[in-house]
Design a protein around this motif. Sequence first.
Motif, PDB file in Angstrom:
ATOM      1  N   LYS A 154      14.799  20.664 -48.576  1.00 48.27           N
ATOM      2  CA  LYS A 154      16.038  20.490 -49.060  1.00 48.27           C
ATOM      3  C   LYS A 154      16.669  19.284 -48.672  1.00 48.27           C
ATOM      4  O   LYS A 154      17.165  18.392 -49.373  1.00 48.27           O
ATOM      5  N   ALA A 180      14.831  16.212 -49.582  1.00 50.12           N
ATOM      6  CA  ALA A 180      14.954  15.711 -51.067  1.00 50.12           C
ATOM      7  C   ALA A 180      16.290  15.084 -51.413  1.00 50.12           C
ATOM      8  O   ALA A 180      16.316  14.169 -52.191  1.00 50.12           O
ATOM      9  N   LYS A 233      16.472  11.307 -52.780  1.00 54.69           N
ATOM     10  CA  LYS A 233      17.223  11.277 -53.979  1.00 54.69           C
ATOM     11  C   LYS A 233      18.451  10.260 -54.003  1.00 54.69           C
ATOM     12  O   LYS A 233      18.845   9.174 -54.638  1.00 54.69           O
ATOM     13  N   THR A 276       6.291  11.524 -56.003  1.00 57.65           N
ATOM     14  CA  THR A 276       6.196  12.097 -54.702  1.00 57.65           C
ATOM     15  C   THR A 276       5.007  12.928 -54.637  1.00 57.65           C
ATOM     16  O   THR A 276       4.927  14.003 -55.714  1.00 57.65           O
ATOM     17  N   TYR A 317      11.483  20.879 -53.849  1.00 59.25           N
ATOM     18  CA  TYR A 317      11.813  19.544 -54.089  1.00 59.25           C
ATOM     19  C   TYR A 317      12.386  19.063 -55.526  1.00 59.25           C
ATOM     20  O   TYR A 317      13.190  18.227 -55.742  1.00 59.25           O
ATOM     21  N   LYS A 318      11.444  19.453 -56.564  1.00 56.06           N
ATOM     22  CA  LYS A 318      11.804  19.174 -57.987  1.00 56.06           C
ATOM     23  C   LYS A 318      13.115  19.786 -58.460  1.00 56.06           C
ATOM     24  O   LYS A 318      13.740  18.814 -59.237  1.00 56.06           O
ATOM     25  N   THR A 321      16.084  17.501 -56.600  1.00 53.92           N
ATOM     26  CA  THR A 321      16.063  16.277 -56.865  1.00 53.92           C
ATOM     27  C   THR A 321      16.304  15.935 -58.416  1.00 53.92           C
ATOM     28  O   THR A 321      16.922  14.961 -59.077  1.00 53.92           O
ATOM     29  N   VAL A 327       6.486  14.619 -59.386  1.00 52.58           N
ATOM     30  CA  VAL A 327       6.494  15.552 -58.329  1.00 52.58           C
ATOM     31  C   VAL A 327       5.377  16.503 -58.204  1.00 52.58           C
ATOM     32  O   VAL A 327       4.893  17.268 -59.233  1.00 52.58           O
TER      33      VAL A 327
END
Length: 317
Positions: A103, A106, A110, A118, A132-133, A136, A143
Amino acid sequence: MKKDKKIVLVGCGSVGTSFVYSAINQGIAQNYVLIDVNNDLAEGNAIDMTDAQAVLPTTFQTLKAGTYDDCKDADVIVITAGRPQKPGETRLDMVADNAKIMKTIALSIKASGFDGITIIASNPVDVLTQVYKEVTGYPKNKVISSGTTLDSSRLQKLLAKKMNVAPRGVHAHLIGEHGDSSVAAWSKAVVMGRPLKEFVKEGAITEAELKEVWDSAVHLAYQIIEKKRATFYGIGACLAKIVRAILIDEKCQMLVGTYLEGEYGVNDVYVSVPCIVGENGVEQIVNWDLDELELKEFKESAEHLKEVFKTAKEAIK
């Protein structure tokens, strides 16, 4: 199209540096940036790897330690950061600790304004890629989890050895989780241009031997970790293969983790399936006609990952 490609690595441990070393030996990009919470580690690795610049068959322009500001104009970011897997521990055991780390990473990426692709190899890779997806908000095609790329490479190696052929002549893959619940898609396996099932019918290899090969492939990481505490060369080479496919728009089929929205009867989870990988990341999900048992086991693997993701989501609240 931009001529000079730039790769940023986040996490300068053994996996990340193995990837970059593989990449510079193949001449995949012209510019590299190494980011790590320990900046001395990033700087030391950058100096060490640039020592090879004068003798490599293909060279690069820059390789340096950097910060998240360097992500803004990167073509590809590869994330390998996270705490390592301990002996006797499964990849899924690391979920809460590494979800928090992911987190933070990410949010930093961002904030840089990054708009590229990524690739994530931090474990548990499918779960952390979904973290992550979600953090972000990047599109799913950009991703990508390294997924079962390495698992499939291991399966090919072991099956080739069992059948006394070259690994490159074997096309056999693991789908599902990068881990203990992965599924061997034997119905789609091909050896030296012939379906694997033909060899089984002829008695060249038995169902029991195939089960042994699958078991060895799935648990090979534990053996390596027990002996040398970590696995990194294999995954480093696999990451280089994925990144190369993106940067040269190769449009080749790979077993990577992507977000499913109904494919294979599965929704809302990152899991490995065959995908076409090119300059836009995952450009197509390939729908294999799996046999009934394979599809059932694949769905169970995906459901298992969905349950684990709940733990990750709770950890990053």
